[in-house]
Design a protein around this motif. Structure first.
Motif, PDB file in Angstrom:
ATOM      1  N   ILE A   1     -85.920  23.293 -35.372  1.00 47.96           N
ATOM      2  CA  ILE A   1     -86.560  24.312 -36.227  1.00 47.96           C
ATOM      3  C   ILE A   1     -85.610  24.797 -37.319  1.00 47.96           C
ATOM      4  O   ILE A   1     -85.835  25.840 -37.928  1.00 47.96           O
ATOM      5  CB  ILE A   1     -87.087  25.514 -35.397  1.00 47.96           C
ATOM      6  CG1 ILE A   1     -86.010  26.074 -34.482  1.00 47.96           C
ATOM      7  CG2 ILE A   1     -88.321  25.115 -34.614  1.00 47.96           C
ATOM      8  CD1 ILE A   1     -86.390  27.427 -33.893  1.00 47.96           C
ATOM      9  N   GLY A   2     -84.540  24.050 -37.552  1.00 53.51           N
ATOM     10  CA  GLY A   2     -83.659  24.372 -38.665  1.00 53.51           C
ATOM     11  C   GLY A   2     -82.810  25.613 -38.475  1.00 53.51           C
ATOM     12  O   GLY A   2     -82.284  26.160 -39.439  1.00 53.51           O
TER      13      GLY A   2
ATOM     14  N   VAL B   1     -89.853  16.726 -38.448  1.00 59.06           N
ATOM     15  CA  VAL B   1     -90.857  17.456 -37.673  1.00 59.06           C
ATOM     16  C   VAL B   1     -92.178  17.373 -38.425  1.00 59.06           C
ATOM     17  O   VAL B   1     -92.236  17.782 -39.599  1.00 59.06           O
ATOM     18  CB  VAL B   1     -90.440  18.927 -37.480  1.00 59.06           C
ATOM     19  CG1 VAL B   1     -91.548  19.710 -36.782  1.00 59.06           C
ATOM     20  CG2 VAL B   1     -89.153  19.016 -36.664  1.00 59.06           C
ATOM     21  N   ASP B   2     -93.202  16.837 -37.763  1.00 62.19           N
ATOM     22  CA  ASP B   2     -94.513  16.705 -38.409  1.00 62.19           C
ATOM     23  C   ASP B   2     -94.404  15.985 -39.753  1.00 62.19           C
ATOM     24  O   ASP B   2     -95.022  16.398 -40.737  1.00 62.19           O
ATOM     25  CB  ASP B   2     -95.109  18.097 -38.648  1.00 62.19           C
ATOM     26  CG  ASP B   2     -96.196  18.402 -37.631  1.00 62.19           C
ATOM     27  OD1 ASP B   2     -96.687  17.462 -36.999  1.00 62.19           O
ATOM     28  OD2 ASP B   2     -96.539  19.590 -37.483  1.00 62.19           O
ATOM     29  N   GLY B   3     -93.575  14.975 -39.812  1.00 60.29           N
ATOM     30  CA  GLY B   3     -93.431  14.187 -41.035  1.00 60.29           C
ATOM     31  C   GLY B   3     -92.513  14.801 -42.085  1.00 60.29           C
ATOM     32  O   GLY B   3     -92.290  14.201 -43.131  1.00 60.29           O
ATOM     33  N   LYS B   4     -91.985  16.002 -41.835  1.00 56.64           N
ATOM     34  CA  LYS B   4     -91.115  16.638 -42.838  1.00 56.64           C
ATOM     35  C   LYS B   4     -89.656  16.646 -42.367  1.00 56.64           C
ATOM     36  O   LYS B   4     -89.381  16.953 -41.200  1.00 56.64           O
ATOM     37  CB  LYS B   4     -91.560  18.075 -43.069  1.00 56.64           C
ATOM     38  CG  LYS B   4     -92.986  18.144 -43.585  1.00 56.64           C
ATOM     39  CD  LYS B   4     -93.257  19.458 -44.258  1.00 56.64           C
ATOM     40  CE  LYS B   4     -94.593  19.424 -44.966  1.00 56.64           C
ATOM     41  NZ  LYS B   4     -95.726  19.199 -44.018  1.00 56.64           N
ATOM     42  N   THR B   5     -88.745  16.340 -43.269  1.00 59.46           N
ATOM     43  CA  THR B   5     -87.322  16.352 -42.926  1.00 59.46           C
ATOM     44  C   THR B   5     -86.811  17.791 -42.924  1.00 59.46           C
ATOM     45  O   THR B   5     -86.870  18.469 -43.956  1.00 59.46           O
ATOM     46  CB  THR B   5     -86.536  15.502 -43.948  1.00 59.46           C
ATOM     47  OG1 THR B   5     -87.091  14.191 -43.938  1.00 59.46           O
ATOM     48  CG2 THR B   5     -85.064  15.419 -43.580  1.00 59.46           C
ATOM     49  N   VAL B   6     -86.350  18.243 -41.767  1.00 57.45           N
ATOM     50  CA  VAL B   6     -85.966  19.655 -41.616  1.00 57.45           C
ATOM     51  C   VAL B   6     -84.878  20.048 -42.624  1.00 57.45           C
ATOM     52  O   VAL B   6     -84.938  21.112 -43.245  1.00 57.45           O
ATOM     53  CB  VAL B   6     -85.502  19.943 -40.167  1.00 57.45           C
ATOM     54  CG1 VAL B   6     -85.001  21.376 -40.017  1.00 57.45           C
ATOM     55  CG2 VAL B   6     -86.633  19.688 -39.178  1.00 57.45           C
TER      56      VAL B   6
ATOM     57  N   GLY C   1     -90.564  26.293 -46.401  1.00 54.92           N
ATOM     58  CA  GLY C   1     -90.799  25.102 -45.591  1.00 54.92           C
ATOM     59  C   GLY C   1     -90.381  25.327 -44.139  1.00 54.92           C
ATOM     60  O   GLY C   1     -91.074  24.920 -43.203  1.00 54.92           O
ATOM     61  N   LEU C   2     -89.262  26.015 -43.951  1.00 57.28           N
ATOM     62  CA  LEU C   2     -88.796  26.296 -42.585  1.00 57.28           C
ATOM     63  C   LEU C   2     -89.749  27.262 -41.888  1.00 57.28           C
ATOM     64  O   LEU C   2     -90.035  27.126 -40.704  1.00 57.28           O
ATOM     65  CB  LEU C   2     -87.384  26.902 -42.611  1.00 57.28           C
ATOM     66  CG  LEU C   2     -86.244  25.918 -42.908  1.00 57.28           C
ATOM     67  CD1 LEU C   2     -84.914  26.659 -42.969  1.00 57.28           C
ATOM     68  CD2 LEU C   2     -86.183  24.806 -41.850  1.00 57.28           C
TER      69      LEU C   2
ATOM     70  N   ARG D   1     -91.667  26.729 -38.402  1.00 58.56           N
ATOM     71  CA  ARG D   1     -91.549  27.668 -37.273  1.00 58.56           C
ATOM     72  C   ARG D   1     -92.882  28.272 -36.872  1.00 58.56           C
ATOM     73  O   ARG D   1     -93.010  28.851 -35.799  1.00 58.56           O
ATOM     74  CB  ARG D   1     -90.531  28.760 -37.616  1.00 58.56           C
ATOM     75  CG  ARG D   1     -89.117  28.194 -37.616  1.00 58.56           C
ATOM     76  CD  ARG D   1     -88.105  29.170 -38.117  1.00 58.56           C
ATOM     77  NE  ARG D   1     -86.857  28.462 -38.453  1.00 58.56           N
ATOM     78  CZ  ARG D   1     -85.905  28.951 -39.228  1.00 58.56           C
ATOM     79  NH1 ARG D   1     -86.040  30.158 -39.753  1.00 58.56           N
ATOM     80  NH2 ARG D   1     -84.826  28.256 -39.470  1.00 58.56           N
ATOM     81  N   GLN D   2     -93.860  28.168 -37.755  1.00 60.10           N
ATOM     82  CA  GLN D   2     -95.203  28.619 -37.391  1.00 60.10           C
ATOM     83  C   GLN D   2     -95.867  27.598 -36.471  1.00 60.10           C
ATOM     84  O   GLN D   2     -96.689  27.937 -35.634  1.00 60.10           O
ATOM     85  CB  GLN D   2     -96.026  28.790 -38.662  1.00 60.10           C
ATOM     86  CG  GLN D   2     -97.393  29.361 -38.398  1.00 60.10           C
ATOM     87  CD  GLN D   2     -97.923  30.100 -39.608  1.00 60.10           C
ATOM     88  OE1 GLN D   2     -97.298  30.113 -40.671  1.00 60.10           O
ATOM     89  NE2 GLN D   2     -99.068  30.713 -39.442  1.00 60.10           N
ATOM     90  N   ARG D   3     -95.501  26.347 -36.624  1.00 59.04           N
ATOM     91  CA  ARG D   3     -96.101  25.292 -35.799  1.00 59.04           C
ATOM     92  C   ARG D   3     -95.275  25.018 -34.558  1.00 59.04           C
ATOM     93  O   ARG D   3     -95.792  24.499 -33.572  1.00 59.04           O
ATOM     94  CB  ARG D   3     -96.208  24.003 -36.605  1.00 59.04           C
ATOM     95  CG  ARG D   3     -96.945  24.209 -37.903  1.00 59.04           C
ATOM     96  CD  ARG D   3     -96.723  23.031 -38.802  1.00 59.04           C
ATOM     97  NE  ARG D   3     -97.665  21.996 -38.465  1.00 59.04           N
ATOM     98  CZ  ARG D   3     -98.441  21.399 -39.357  1.00 59.04           C
ATOM     99  NH1 ARG D   3     -98.363  21.735 -40.619  1.00 59.04           N
ATOM    100  NH2 ARG D   3     -99.276  20.479 -38.987  1.00 59.04           N
ATOM    101  N   VAL D   4     -93.982  25.308 -34.618  1.00 60.48           N
ATOM    102  CA  VAL D   4     -93.086  25.002 -33.509  1.00 60.48           C
ATOM    103  C   VAL D   4     -92.463  26.306 -33.005  1.00 60.48           C
ATOM    104  O   VAL D   4     -91.648  26.915 -33.694  1.00 60.48           O
ATOM    105  CB  VAL D   4     -91.965  24.037 -33.964  1.00 60.48           C
ATOM    106  CG1 VAL D   4     -91.077  23.662 -32.792  1.00 60.48           C
ATOM    107  CG2 VAL D   4     -92.546  22.783 -34.615  1.00 60.48           C
TER     108      VAL D   4
END
Ligand SMILES: Nc1ncnc2c1ncn2[C@@H]1O[C@H](COP(=O)(O)OP(=O)(O)OP(=O)(O)O)[C@@H](O)[C@H]1O
Ligand SMILES: [Mg+2]
Length: 262
Positions: free
Chosen positions: A59-60, A71-76, A83-84, A88-91
């Motif tokens: 979660i960065g 995470v979910d296709g996005k590079t943390v 973006g973070l 963090r809303q999804r994880v």
């Protein structure tokens, strides 16, 4: 255990060639790990080996020095603050020790997360908080309690209620059963399985408790010497010919014997 459907096996979190050091303390070297959508993956490993660091990189909260965390296709590592926040809303991360705000009631603790991540008004927050404490098997009156007045097991469940309130797709549990008695350990394990089945969440559970790992996991990732040399089912782990896995299992058994024997 869940039955893995073809669509459920797509990766939701991926580490590729990840390196992470603190000064000259290298925690990860060329580490790879994949978490599949809908599964419960348990990370098992000794104290201080980097289990919490692994979750924090998802979660960065900590960044990899080299390699990528996706995470979910996005590079943390490429995300800005917004973006973070979206990640963090999804994880949701259920911190080791719970990390509740001690000066706030349980309702205020849950409300805090909801205010940050949703547009719910006070009535909506109360409804949601009621549903979440019910989901983790606590009574509604706990909402007015201060965290300090609750037992360790209840605090862990409140922390879990706060995490599920924002309806995450992935829940990261850091040592959810450590320090609890057998009854509460069973309760928390049952809850992790229930959330996976009812909310279809993907879960990553960090523990050094092998019985919990065997019970809740679809797959176990063994952290050993700065990487994950084994990822597979509990059954596969038990029968693995890999020497690192055998060493690890024997070490765990010796620890358990020392605890129960002496
Ligand atoms: N923010 C930090 N700054 C410096 N070193 C850190 C930091 N976070 C973790 N470490 C170090 O990284 C290593 C791995 O720490 P981590 O907290 O991930 O271990 P762990 O496997 O979760 O252990 P435990 O089972 O005791 O919780 C340890 O040596 C720790 O001291
Ligand atoms: Mg830890």
């Amino acid at each position: 255990m869940t039955q893995t459907q073809p669509s459920a096996s797509a990766p939701v979190i991926e580490f590729r060639g990840v390196e992470k050091s603190f000064g000259d303390n290298t925690v990860y070297a060329d580490m790879d790990l994949t978490v599949r959508r809908g599964e419960t993956l348990t990370i098992i490993g000794g104290s201080g080996q980097g289990k919490s660091v692994c979750l924090k990189m998802m979660i960065g909260l900590l960044q990899a020095d080299a390699g990528v965390v996706i995470v979910d296709g996005k590079t943390v590592g490429e995300q800005d603050a917004e973006g973070l926040r979206a990640i963090r809303q999804r994880v949701a991360y259920v911190f080791q020790g719970g990390a509740l705000f001690d000066s706030m009631t349980v309702l205020e603790n849950i409300g805090y997360a909801l205010r940050e991540h949703t547009d719910l008004d006070d009535a909506g927050i109360l409804d949601k908080a009621r549903a979440c404490v019910d989901m983790v098997g606590l009574q509604e009156r706990v909402l007015q309690s201060m965290p300090s007045s609750l037992s360790g097991g209840m605090r862990k469940r409140v922390a879990l209620a706060r995490s599920i309130a924002i309806e995450p797709e992935v829940i990261l549990y850091d040592e959810p059963t450590t320090g609890l008695d057998p009854k509460n350990i069973n309760r928390i394990s049952a809850m992790i399985m229930k959330l996976q089945q009812e909310l279809k969440v993907t879960s990553v559970v960090v523990t050094h408790d092998m019985p919990t790992a065997r019970k809740v996991s679809d797959r176990i990732a063994m952290l050993y010497e700065k990487r994950f040399p084994f990822v597979g089912t509990a059954e596969e782990m038990w029968h693995s010919p890999q020497s690192e896995v055998r060493d690890f299992i024997h070490g765990t058994l010796r620890e358990a014997e020392a605890r129960h024997g002496a």
